[in-house]
Design an enzyme around this catalytic site. Structure first.
Site, short mmCIF file in Angstrom:
data_model
loop_
_atom_site.label_atom_id
_atom_site.label_comp_id
_atom_site.label_asym_id
_atom_site.label_seq_id
_atom_site.Cartn_x
_atom_site.Cartn_y
_atom_site.Cartn_z
N ASP A 45 0.84 -1.20 0.00
CA ASP A 45 0.00 0.00 0.00
C ASP A 45 0.88 1.26 0.00
O ASP A 45 0.37 2.38 -0.06
CB ASP A 45 -1.03 -0.01 1.14
CG ASP A 45 -0.40 -0.03 2.52
OD1 ASP A 45 0.84 -0.13 2.61
OD2 ASP A 45 -1.15 0.04 3.51
N SER A 46 2.21 1.05 0.00
CA SER A 46 3.14 2.17 -0.26
C SER A 46 2.88 2.75 -1.65
O SER A 46 3.38 3.82 -1.98
CB SER A 46 4.60 1.70 -0.13
OG SER A 46 4.81 0.52 -0.88
N ASP A 84 -1.19 -6.26 -0.57
CA ASP A 84 -1.40 -5.61 0.72
C ASP A 84 -2.87 -5.25 0.92
O ASP A 84 -3.52 -4.74 0.01
CB ASP A 84 -0.60 -4.29 0.72
CG ASP A 84 0.14 -4.06 2.02
OD1 ASP A 84 -0.09 -4.79 2.98
OD2 ASP A 84 0.97 -3.13 2.05
N LYS A 114 -1.15 -9.34 2.85
CA LYS A 114 -0.44 -8.84 4.03
C LYS A 114 -1.37 -7.89 4.78
O LYS A 114 -2.12 -7.14 4.16
CB LYS A 114 0.84 -8.10 3.63
CG LYS A 114 1.59 -7.49 4.83
CD LYS A 114 2.95 -6.97 4.48
CE LYS A 114 2.94 -5.58 3.92
NZ LYS A 114 2.36 -4.55 4.80
N GLU A 116 -1.56 -5.50 8.72
CA GLU A 116 -0.77 -4.94 9.81
C GLU A 116 -1.40 -5.22 11.17
O GLU A 116 -2.62 -5.23 11.29
CB GLU A 116 -0.63 -3.42 9.62
CG GLU A 116 0.08 -3.04 8.32
CD GLU A 116 0.26 -1.53 8.14
OE1 GLU A 116 -0.11 -0.76 9.06
OE2 GLU A 116 0.78 -1.14 7.09
N GLU A 183 9.16 -3.93 10.65
CA GLU A 183 9.57 -2.63 10.10
C GLU A 183 10.06 -1.68 11.19
O GLU A 183 9.40 -1.46 12.21
CB GLU A 183 8.39 -2.00 9.35
CG GLU A 183 8.72 -0.64 8.75
CD GLU A 183 7.78 -0.19 7.64
OE1 GLU A 183 6.91 -0.97 7.23
OE2 GLU A 183 7.94 0.97 7.20
O1 KIV Z 1 3.49 -1.08 1.69
C1 KIV Z 1 4.64 -1.53 1.63
O2 KIV Z 1 5.35 -1.35 0.63
C2 KIV Z 1 5.14 -2.29 2.77
C3 KIV Z 1 6.55 -2.75 2.76
C4 KIV Z 1 7.52 -1.64 2.73
C5 KIV Z 1 6.84 -3.71 3.83
O3 KIV Z 1 4.41 -2.53 3.67
#
Ligand code: KIV
Length: 265
Positions: A45-46, A84, A114, A116, A183
Site C-alpha cells: 500500500d506504499s 497488501d 499482508k 498490519e 519494520e
Molecule cells: O506497503 C509496503 O510497501 C510495505 C513494505 C515496505 C513492507 O508494507
C-alpha cells in the site's frame, strides 16, 4: 525457473537462505524484478506514496490495490506474489476482511495477503488461513497507524513495547501467518524475534538478523528525491538518469536530431 511458493519461503528459513523481497505496482517493473530473481514481490500500500503522491498509506482504497495487483500479477512468473490489504479493509469486520482478502486473490491474482497488527488481527488471520488464504503479518512501524504513532518513528524501543512485539509475533505465527514483516525496530529485537519464530521474518529497517529483507523498489532504485529513510540503500540513481535522458531527448527534438532516418519509415 522454479516457481517460489509458500513452501519455498518456509524452506528458505529452515535452510538459512535469506529471502529477497521488493515492492511493485505495475506490470513492467514486476517483470524486471521477477526476471532478476527476487523471491517475493509485494504490491504494497506504499503505492499510495510512490504512485499516487499521498503523504501516507491511509487514503489507499481496496479498488486501487486490486487494480495494481492485477497489473503486477501479469508480470510475475517466478516470485511469490503478496497483495497488501489497505487501511480499513480488514479492521471493521471479519466479513469485510475475508471479502477483501478474497478480492486480492480472485481479482488481483495475488497468492497471499499482508495485513498490519498483532493480537488484534489474530482471529482474522486465523479465519483467512483456515480458508486457504496465506497471510503475511506486519509488526513494528505499521504505516497505517502513522497517526497513532505520531509519525514514522522507530518502534518497540522500550522493554515493554519490545515484549509486546515479541508476543505479537508468536501470536501471528500461531494464527497461521507464513511470514512477518518487521519494520523499523531495533536490530537486536528483530534478531531475537527472528530466532524465536519458525516462520521467516522479512525486515525493513530492522537489521541484518531478519530472515529476509524488503525495500520499496523506487527507494532502492534512487527514484525518490525528497524522502530518504536511513534504512534504504540506493542501488541506482534512476531519478538523475531519467532526468538526464529526458533532457537529451528534449534537446534532440528541439535541434531536429530526433527522429533520425533510423527511427523513420
Ligand atoms: O506497503 C509496503 O510497501 C510495505 C513494505 C515496505 C513492507 O508494507
Amino acid at each position: 525457473m522454479k516457481k517460489v511458493t509458500i513452501k519455498t519461503i518456509q524452506r528458505m528459513k529452515q535452510s538459512e537462505e535469506k529471502i529477497s523481497a521488493l515492492t511493485a505496482y505495475d506490470f513492467l517493473t514486476a517483470k524486471i524484478l521477477d526476471r532478476a530473481g527476487v523471491d517475493l514481490i509485494l504490491v504494497g500500500d506504499s503505492v499510495g506514496m510512490v504512485f499516487y503522491g499521498y503523504e501516507n498509506t491511509i487514503p489507499v482504497t481496496m479498488d486501487e490495490m486490486v487494480y495494481h495487483t492485477k497489473a503486477v500479477s501479469r508480470g510475475v512468473e517466478r516470485a511469490f506474489l503478496v497483495g497488501d490489504l489497505p487501511f480499513m479493509s480488514y479492521q471493521i469486520s471479519e466479513i469485510d476482511a475475508m471479502k477483501n482478502a478474497g478480492r486480492l486473490l480472485k481479482e488481483g491474482g495475488a497468492e497471499a495477503v499482508k495485513l498490519e497488527g498483532g493480537e488484534i488481527v489474530a482471529d482474522t488471520v486465523w479465519q483467512m488461513t483456515q480458508s486457504g488464504i496465506p497471510v503475511m503479518g506486519h509488526l513494528g512501524l505499521t504505516p497505517q497507524s502513522v497517526h497513532q504513532f505520531g509519525g514514522f518513528k522507530t518502534q518497540a524501543k522500550s522493554k515493554q513495547a519490545a515484549d509486546i512485539l515479541e508476543e505479537d509475533a508468536l501470536i501471528l505465527q500461531d494464527a497461521g501467518c507464513f511470514a512477518i514483516v518487521l519494520e523499523k525496530i531495533p536490530a537486536t529485537l528483530a534478531k531475537k524475534v527472528s530466532e524465536s519464530l519458525e516462520i521467516p521474518t522479512i525486515g525493513i529497517g530492522a537489521g541484518v538478523g531478519c530472515d529476509g529483507q524488503i525495500l520499496v523498489t523506487n527507494d532502492m532504485l534512487g527514484m525518490v528525491d525528497d524522502l530518504k529513510p536511513k534504512f534504504v540503500r540506493e542501488y541506482a540513481n534512476l531519478s538523475k538518469d531519467i532526468e538526464k535522458a529526458v533532457k537529451s531527448y528534449g534537446n534532440d527534438v528541439k535541434n531536429g536530431k530526433f527522429p533520425s532516418e533510423k527511427q523513420s519509415f
